[in-house]
Structures are given as structure tokens and as C-alpha cells.
Write an enzyme that holds these catalytic residues in place. Structure first.
Site: not given
Lengths: 468, 484
Positions: A73, A148, A172
Site C-alpha cells: 500500500k 482504503s 481498511s
């Protein structure tokens, strides 16, 4: 195509070079560019590192993750590589160090293939707040992957990486895992070092993984978890590996307010009921427990996380690194213009909210109150695990929605209704693939365990998967 | 200002002192904590506040804070919580300072000062807490830009906040002197105000004598010496009284001291004050201080200046002046203690220190720790005089200077230079008779009744004996022979 770490290891054992495995992944990434999962592919360092790992394989000195390709990420730091938290404000920024968790996987010869799109500073539930465009759900066109860690979810789901890392502050990892049919683990708060994870809300953030099997989730966890002297909030508790010490028949709790939640998709509800029946039939002890705090969870989460975020994001000021407004004159303007231009709408909304709740005169009404509620939630949750092995609950109310379908921020925040619990209380939780909805989209189911009981959690996953 | 006007007012002063701790590394990183390095050289990603970095507590800072707390007789809190103080400034890379807000490590306690009239006064402490320093903004080197040096960012600080207990600028002066002495004795801060390792902000207000409410408080900053703190406060007192006497009102504000002009200038008003939005630092879990930990620190505490002063005056019989001067400087006090490990002649030891040794230090411009002679050597000198082997003036004028260029002991030097005092009666008698021989007229005058000539004969005797005559013995023998 490789789905799991096991697939990769088999290939390496049968003589496939790590370089060719890496190249195959690079090709797949190239073929799936339309998903917009990657912000950057580290082609150069990937090829270089692959050759090095091949040498090690030849010499018999390779680590446990030789051949495994990891996507990270875009809020996890990797030395000498760019990192931006999907924000314009970190324009041109290169990290000078590697996150502890990532380093532990690199030490096992995993190769970091690139950085993955996400909501800006991990603030969002659909990956639509990224400054670099939204991510396409690989299961259905024009649908969001969740957030996310949307890019990480899709990259794992579409097999663009063997495993990916995300971060979970309010769901997330688990929520996008649910919406992409992957395994998404959020370990206990304090299990994973946050050193090198760009902070959103420090007392909630944990790095988690996306995998295509429970075994992979466990292996990555075991290789990367544990105390880190660079993060004072990591626990010194041993990361154990006692897979056999757990009961065959589990005591599973169902939170009434979750399983009977009115927002739950009817199909999800129906399948959940059937699963519960199967658990009972298999001899597990299933009890319903009450947790009458559902209406407080998301507000408490937003009061506390935005407060911490407003402070954590102060360092992005246009002075030291990253984006600086071109036409700013003087210090004051540099701050105001750089931050106004550099941050997106959702990030600014949360900075403003957090600044407000910490302000003189409002602090007690919001922040202090939020802390008190968090304490109550924690105590009640701890109580559950005095009598229960695990809690079973939906990961998400439904499946992924179409892009731009949810415009009201409050509606968007409610996507996290079943996941924020584990972050508020610090418990470990995992979302595992459950069903594919009649609308063609997958959804997961969530297990939560007592703090530092990840092994029991993995055991529970095994038992649950026997029935799926 | 006329004394009659000034005396209408009572002055109220409280001081906030920031002391940079002498730890090897910074408060929350492994960066070197050092003054004077090349700009921006002691900076890792933590000091730079790079994304993803976290603070890691330097436990030494807690030990230092405990030391100071014990020295001030403060209450030491068992649980240490940290807080963030949020504000934007270019030399604050994280956008917040890690500090302690509602839970300082020390509360209460006091620091005892000696006022001008020699009496003691106890100044109460509100709190002592730990925090980190910001970097340095340099405005006067580059014509166009402000330069930022982040070496100082993350340096551990102790903030010592006093109660508003001081009633004059001189009391503030004495308080600050005492604080500096204390941190130096404890070895937790070098106390150098010019380099900024010890900094002071003063809260000053005045009120009519007899009024119990405090007047409007003004905070004065930017003083780089203890003398300037006193000057700034003195100016501020007069300024405030003048405003009030002219019928005006004071506003709560922060003022900066201009050392060249000797005045304070308004920096910002209270209304413009920041809302720092303090909240608990989520990256640092609370730290528990155990009783054992405090006891361990207590056992390692050095003797403190006030205790030494009392011992020197009460037990050793030193004058307050000497005791004060010895304890004023830790190096001198330690040296004094070391001499006393070899002799119990407290007064002589003090005299040597305050006399010949201090002169030597002044002459060469060095600190006590650079003084080349070992305390044992001074003790040996004292013994020589005590045993009557040399007179104190010979010890001081002939032996002491010779010691710097030799490895010999004072006794060896005295022997080599033939300075050992002659106490042998026969030899002494020989010298005296020699004096009589050389000064027959004076002998006659003495015997004729001019008894005051004794001094003259003693002087002559010393001359003839080259100073080796033991004065006490010589005196008796001289009289005996003259009166015979």
C-alpha cells in the site's frame, strides 16, 4: 499465474527462476493496468532483486519467501522508493528507510514489486479519495474495490502479487478484502510495528495483509509480527505458533446488534443464518450476545481518529519535503496554500474535524468523551472473551457499490460499521471469503478474537472453512 | 523613579526555566545530542519527522528528571504520560512537540535561595516536566531567507516552572543562579545560557502593597544571561508601575527583551495566543516509575550545594563567604572535598583554594578540572606547614609555584630548595647570636627599654636564617637571650 505462496514455492522447487516468476507478475500487472491498482511498479529493483534471490536459491541460502512477490500500500515506506499515501502533498518524496514489517519480509527474500493505490492517507472506504484516481474492482467493472487499501485488495484478488500489504485503521484491510474475495487480516494492535507506516490514526493503525489463503495470511503474520524497538507501542508478547492447542469445538459469539442489523443485505443475512446453523450442527457452541453500542462506534471512531490525524498530518506543511505551493510567499502562505492545494477534500474534512474536537472548549465534549466510550467498548469486548473463543460477524453490510454511488460522507462512514469495532478495542480480526452475491460480487465474513490470540483466530478460520 | 512611588507596589515574579539535558542522544531518537555540530548533521528520519517515523523514549531523560525532582524535594509521579502540543513552525518538523501536559513528572518542591541580606528564602515549584526542543530558525545569516538548523530538534528538555514567589529582580537572579548551580551539580545540564542550554522566561506583574489579587501578568522572553534576566525584569517592573501610575492599564502579553537597549518590546497579545490542542501522545505508551527506580537514583545523588554550604559553615567552621564561594562551583567543591580526604584542616584547605589556587585559575583562565595539581599535593602542603617544617608564607611563595614544574612532593621540593624550617634550638641560637653581632646598637637600645624592637630582631633573624627559622620557637628564644 500464481495464487498463493504455496504455488510460488512449488514453482521455485520445480526449477522456475525467481526472475521468471517476477517477470510473469510484471506482465500480469501490465495486462491489468486498467484496474489502476498500482501507482508505481518498481521494475528496475524487482529484476535486480530477483537475480539476487536466484543466486541464494542456487546456493541453498534463500529465505522462506523466495519467489514471493509483494505489493505494498502506498503508505508503507520502502527505502529509496517513492511513497505518497496517494496524496499530492507527498509529491516527489522518496523514503530514506524501510518499514520494519516490510523489512522482515524482505529478509525472507520477498520481492517488493510496487506501490498500490489507496484512499488518500488511508482515509476512505472506496478508494475514491486517491489523488491518482479510483481503483477498479476486478470482479465487476465500474465498481469500487472498497477502501482504503483498495489497490492492495485488487492486486491480491487479481493475482498481480502473491500477497499484498495494507493498513487497517477502521476496516481498511477487511472491508476491501470482503469486496474482492480475499483474506484480509488485521492483527492485534501492538502486534505489527508501525515504524514506516505513514500514520493516519496512531492508536488504531495496524498493517495487515491480503492473501488468497488463510495459510498465507498466517505465514505472513508470523514472519512480520512482533516487538520492534522502533515502535514503543509494539507488544513484547511472543508471537507463538501453537496450532494444535485449540479445542475442536469452539465457543462462538454472535453480536445480536450485528447479525440482526437493519442495514444488512438480505442475501448476506440469509447466508449468515445458514452458516450459523451449520456451526451449530457441527457441534460448536454458538451464543448470541448483546453489544448495545452500535450507534456509538462510528462516531467515536471518527472523533478519535480525526483528532489523531489532525496532528499526524501536521508534518505535511510544504516546508520540509513534498508539495509546496508555487505562488506562496512567506511561511504562513506556504502552510496555507501548500496544504490547501496538496490535500484532497476528505483529508481536509478529517483534519478540520480533528482540529475541532481537540479545540479549547470542545475537547472534553468530544475527545475526552470519545476516550471514555472507547474504554467502555474495550471492557465489554474483553468480557466477551472470558466466555467465548471467537466472535463471528459480517465484514460488510453488503457488497461493493458502483463508483460515485455514495456521495454523502456519513453514508460512506457507515461502510465500516462492522469493522471499526476491532480497531476501537485493538482486537485481531480477519475477513475471509464467504459467498458470491447474486449480483456477481463477493463478500466476506469476519472473525474476531481476544487480543494477542491470533493463533486461535487462525484455528477458527480453519474450522469455519470446513463448513463453507 | 522615586522610591516612594516604587515602594507603593509589590512585585510578583515567576520563572519558567528550560534546561537542555546532557544526554548522549536525543529525547526520542538515537541522534547525537551535541551543541556546535555542523548545521543539520545530527538528524535522522526521526528528527526530520519523516512520514512513518515514531518516537522512542530515551529512558535517561526520566532518570535526569528524577534527579532534579529529588534535589528539589518534589513529588515524583509514578506514571509518566506524554502529550502532543500542536503548532506550526518551520523548525518544528513534526508540527507538534512531545511534552507533558496534565501529568508532569514532578510537582511541588522548592529551591532555596540566599537573598542579598544573606537570609534564605524558599521558592516553590509548580512543576517540572520533560519535553523536546525545537530546531533553530536563523534569521540573521542569509539576507533573503530564514535558515533552519534541526540539530537541536528533539533535544531533551526539563521545564522547571516556579510559583510566583519572587518579589524582586534580585531574587529572580538568585533563583536562576541556584537553578543553574543545581543542574550543574546534578550533571544533567551544562547551564550555559549563552549557548541556550539554559533558558528562562519571566512572568512579571505588580500590585499595590496589601492587595491580594495578582496584577496583570506579562511574560518576558529572550534573555541570554542571568544578568539580563534581572535587567529585563527590572525594566519591566518600572514600565508596569509607570503605566499604572499614569492611570493606564496593562494588557496580558508576551514581550521580548532587547539587551542592547535594555528594554522590553511587545511580541504578541494574549488574544493572539495559539490553541495548542494538547492531547495524549498515542505513539508513547505511559511509562511507570517504580519506587526502586527512584531509590536507585537517590543513592547515586551527589552532595548538593546547599547541604555542603551548611556542612562547611556549621561543621567545618568556614565563613559563609568562603563556604559560598567554594560551593558556588561544583568543580571547586569537589576539589575541596578531595583535599579533605587527606587532611582535616578544613580552614587551611579553604584558604589554599580561595587564595593561591583561585589566583592560579584566574591567571591562566582555566576551570578547576584543568588545575594540574592533585588534591593530595595540596594536603601535603598543608601538612608541611602544620608540622612546622615550613612557614605558610614559604609554602605559598616558594613551594607552591615550584610544584607545577616537578613530579616531586612538596616535602621533596622543600628539601631540594633547602627550605625546611629550622627548629633546632642550637642552630637557632647561632642565628640569633649572629643577629646580635650584626646589630649591637639595637641590642643595647632594647636592653635600655625599647621593647618594641622585638619585631626588628625577628625580621633580621628571618633574613639571616633565610626564612627557615620557626617563628614561634624563634620568638621565645630571642626574648630569652635578649632579656638574659
Amino acid at each position: 499465474m500464481y495464487r498463493t505462496i504455496g504455488d510460488v514455492q512449488k514453482a521455485v522447487l520445480s526449477g522456475e527462476t525467481v526472475l521468471s516468476i517476477a517477470q510473469a507478475y510484471l506482465q500480469r500487472i501490465e495486462d491489468h493496468k486498467h484496474l489502476n491498482a498500482f501507482l508505481e511498479v518498481f521494475t528496475e529493483s524487482v529484476l535486480e532483486n530477483a537475480k539476487k534471490v536466484d543466486e541464494k536459491v542456487k546456493n541453498g541460502t534463500a529465505g522462506k519467501l523466495a519467489g514471493v512477490v509483494i505489493g505494498i500500500k502506498d503508505n508503507i515506506c520502502y527505502k529509496d522508493h517513492r511513497v505518497s499515501a496517494s496524496s499530492k502533498i507527498l509529491e516527489g518524496f522518496t523514503s530514506l528507510y524501510t518499514a520494519t514489517v516490510l523489512q522482515r519480509l524482505i529478509d525472507q527474500d520477498a520481492i517488493v514489486i510496487g506501490r498500490l493505490n489507496c484512499d488518500e492517507f488511508a482515509m476512505g472506504s472506496s478508494n475514491e479519495t486517491s489523488a491518482f484516481g479510483s481503483v477498479e474492482n476486478n470482479w465487476k467493472a465500474n465498481h469500487v474495490p472498497g477502501g482504503s487499501s483498495g489497490g492492495s485488495a485488487v492486486a491480491a484478488s487479481a493475482n498481480l502479487c502473491t500477497i499484498t500489504l495494507g493498513s487497517d485503521t477502521g476496516g481498511s484491510v477487511r472491508q476491501p478484502a470482503s469486496w474482492t474475495g480475499t483474506y484480509g487480516l488485521k492483527p492485534t494492535y501492538g502486534r505489527m510495528s508501525r515504524n514506516g507506516l505513514i500514520a493516519y490514526a496512531s492508536s488504531f493503525d495496524q498493517i495487515g495483509s491480503f492473501t488468497n489463503s488463510a495459510a498465507d495470511a498466517q505465514l505472513i503474520y508470523e514472519l512480520s509480527a512482533g516487538e520492534d524497538e522502533m515502535d514503543a507501542t509494539t507488544s513484547s508478547k511472543e508471537v507463538s505458533n501453537d496450532k494444535n492447542a485449540f479445542p475442536e469445538k469452539l465457543k462462538i459469539g454472535l453480536i445480536s446488534e450485528c447479525v440482526h442489523h437493519e442495514g444488512l443485505d438480505p442475501e448476506v443475512r440469509k447466508n449468515l443464518s445458514e452458516l450459523i446453523q451449520k456451526l451449530i450442527d457441527a457441534g460448536h457452541e454458538v451464543t448470541e450476545v448483546s453489544f448495545p453500542f452500535m450507534d456509538y462506534m462510528v462516531p467515536t471512531y471518527y472523533v478519535l481518529t480525526t483528532a489523531e490525524a489532525s496532528s499526524n498530518l501536521s508534518r505535511f506543511d510544504g516546508v520540509h519535503y513534498g508539495y509546496r505551493s508555487q505562488d506562496a510567499k512567506g511561511v504562513e502562505q506556504t502552510y496555507v496554500k501548500s496544504r490547501t492545494e496538496g490535500f484532497g477534500t476528505e483529508v481536509k474534512r478529517r483534519i478540520m474535524t480533528g482540529t475541532f474536537v481537540l479545540s479549547h472548549g470542545y475537547y472534553d465534549a468530544y475527545y475526552t468523551q470519545g476516550q471514555k466510550v472507547r474504554r467502555v467498548l474495550k471492557n465489554r469486548t474483553d468480557d466477551f472473551f472470558k466466555n467465548l473463543d471467537l466472535l463471528l460477524l459480517p465484514t460488510t453490510p453488503g457488497t461493493a457499490f458502483e463508483k460515485n454511488a455514495v456521495k454523502d460522507p456519513i453514508q460512506m462512514y457507515l461502510q465500516d460499521i462492522f469493522t471499526v469495532h476491532a480497531n476501537l478495542t485493538g482486537n485481531p480480526a480477519i475477513s475471509i471469503p464467504f459467498k458470491v452475491h447474486s449480483n456477481g460480487l463477493p463478500y466476506g465474513i469476519q472473525l474476531m478474537a481476544d487480543c494477542f490470540q491470533e493463533d486461535l483466530l487462525f484455528h477458527g478460520v480453519k474450522k469455519l472453512e470446513e463448513l463453507l | 523613579m522615586e522610591a516612594s512611588i516604587r515602594d507603593k507596589y509589590e512585585v510578583v515574579i515567576g520563572l519558567e526555566v528550560h534546561a537542555q539535558m546532557l544526554t548522549k542522544t536525543k529525547a526520542y531518537s538515537n541522534d547525537v545530542n551535541e551543541y556546535g555540530s555542523a548545521p543539520n548533521s545530527n538528524i535522522s528520519v526521526v528528527t526530520l519527522g519523516h512520514p512513518g517515523t515514531l518516537p522512542v523514549m530515551n529512558k535517561k531523560t526520566i532518570e535526569f528528571a528524577i534527579k532534579l525532582g529529588l534535589a528539589c524535594d518534589a513529588h515524583i509521579a509514578p506514571a509518566q504520560h506524554f502529550a502532543r502540543k500542536n503548532y506550526f513552525y518551520p523548525d518544528l518538523p513534526k508540527g507538534y512537540q512531545i511534552t507533558q501536559d496534565t501529568t508532569p513528572i514532578c510537582t511541588g518542591g522548592s529551591i532555596v535561595i540566599r537573598t542579598d541580606d544573606g537570609t534564605e528564602k524558599s521558592i516553590g515549584l509548580t512543576r517540572i516536566h520533560m519535553e523536546e526542543d525545537a530546531g533553530k530558525s536563523i534569521h540573521d545569516v542569509d539576507v533573503y531567507d530564514t535558515l533552519v538548523d534541526l540539530n537541536r530538534a528533539g533535544t531533551p528538555l526539563l521545564e522547571i516552572v516556579s510559583e510566583p514567589d519572587m518579589r524582586s529582580s534580585m531574587e529572580a537572579y538568585h533563583y536562576l543562579t541556584e537553578v543553574r548551580k543545581l543542574v550543574r551539580y546534578l550533571d544533567i545540564c551544562d547551564g550555559n545560557m549563552e549557548e541556550g542550554s539554559l533558558r528562562c522566561d519571566a512572568n512579571v506583574s505588580v500590585r499595590l502593597v496589601g492587595v491580594s489579587e495578582f496584577g496583570t501578568k506579562v511574560e518576558v522572553k529572550n534573555m541570554n544571561s542571568i544578568r539580563n534576566v534581572q535587567r529585563a525584569i527590572e525594566f519591566e517592573i518600572l514600565r508596569q508601575i509607570e503605566v499604572l501610575e499614569a492611570g493606564g492599564t496593562l494588557s496580558q502579553e508576551t514581550r521580548a527583551f532587547d539587551a542592547l537597549k535594555g528594554i522590553t518590546i511587545s511580541m504578541r497579545s494574549k488574544e493572539a495566543a495559539n490553541d495548542y490542542r494538547y492531547f495524549p501522545e498515542p505513539d508513547l505508551p505511559p511509562i511507570t516509575i517504580t519506587k526502586e527506580q527512584i531509590e536507585t537514583v537517590a543513592q547515586e545523588m551527589p552532595a548538593l550545594p546547599r547541604a555542603l554550604f551548611q556542612r562547611y559553615t556549621k561543621e567545618y567552621g568556614l565563613s559563609e563567604y568562603d563556604a559560598y564561594n567554594i560551593t558556588d562551583n561544583k568543580g571547586i567543591a569537589l576539589y575541596y572535598e578531595s583535599i579533605l580526604a587527606h587532611t582535616k584542616n578544613y580552614k587551611s584547605a579553604a584558604n589554599w583554594l580561595m587564595g593561591d589556587i583561585k589566583s592560579y585559575l584566574n591567571e591562566y583562565g582555566i576551570e578547576m578540572d584543568k588545575f594540574p595539581l592533585k588534591p593530595l599535593v595540596i594536603a601535603e602542603l598543608i601538612h608541611l606547614v602544620e608540622e612546622g617544617k615550613v612557614s605558610s608564607s614559604v609554602a605559598s611563595q616558594n613551594i607552591f609555584p615550584a610544584l607545577f614544574s616537578t613530579q616531586e612532593s612538596p616535602l621533596q621540593v622543600a628539601e631540594r630548595l633547602n627550605l625546611i624550617q629550622n627548629s633546632d634550638e642550637d642552630a637557632l641560637k647561632g642565628f640569633i647570636l649572629k643577629v646580635f653581632e650584626l646589630n649591637p646598637d639595637e641590642v643595647a637600645r632594647y636592653r635600655g627599654g625599647e621593647k618594641q624592637l622585638t619585631g626588628f630582631f625577628m625580621g633580621q633573624l628571618m633574613k639571616v636564617s633565610q626564612g627557615k627559622a620557626d617563628p614561634k620557637l624563634a620568638n621565645g628564644l630571642l626574648r630569652q637571650l635578649l632579656d638574659a
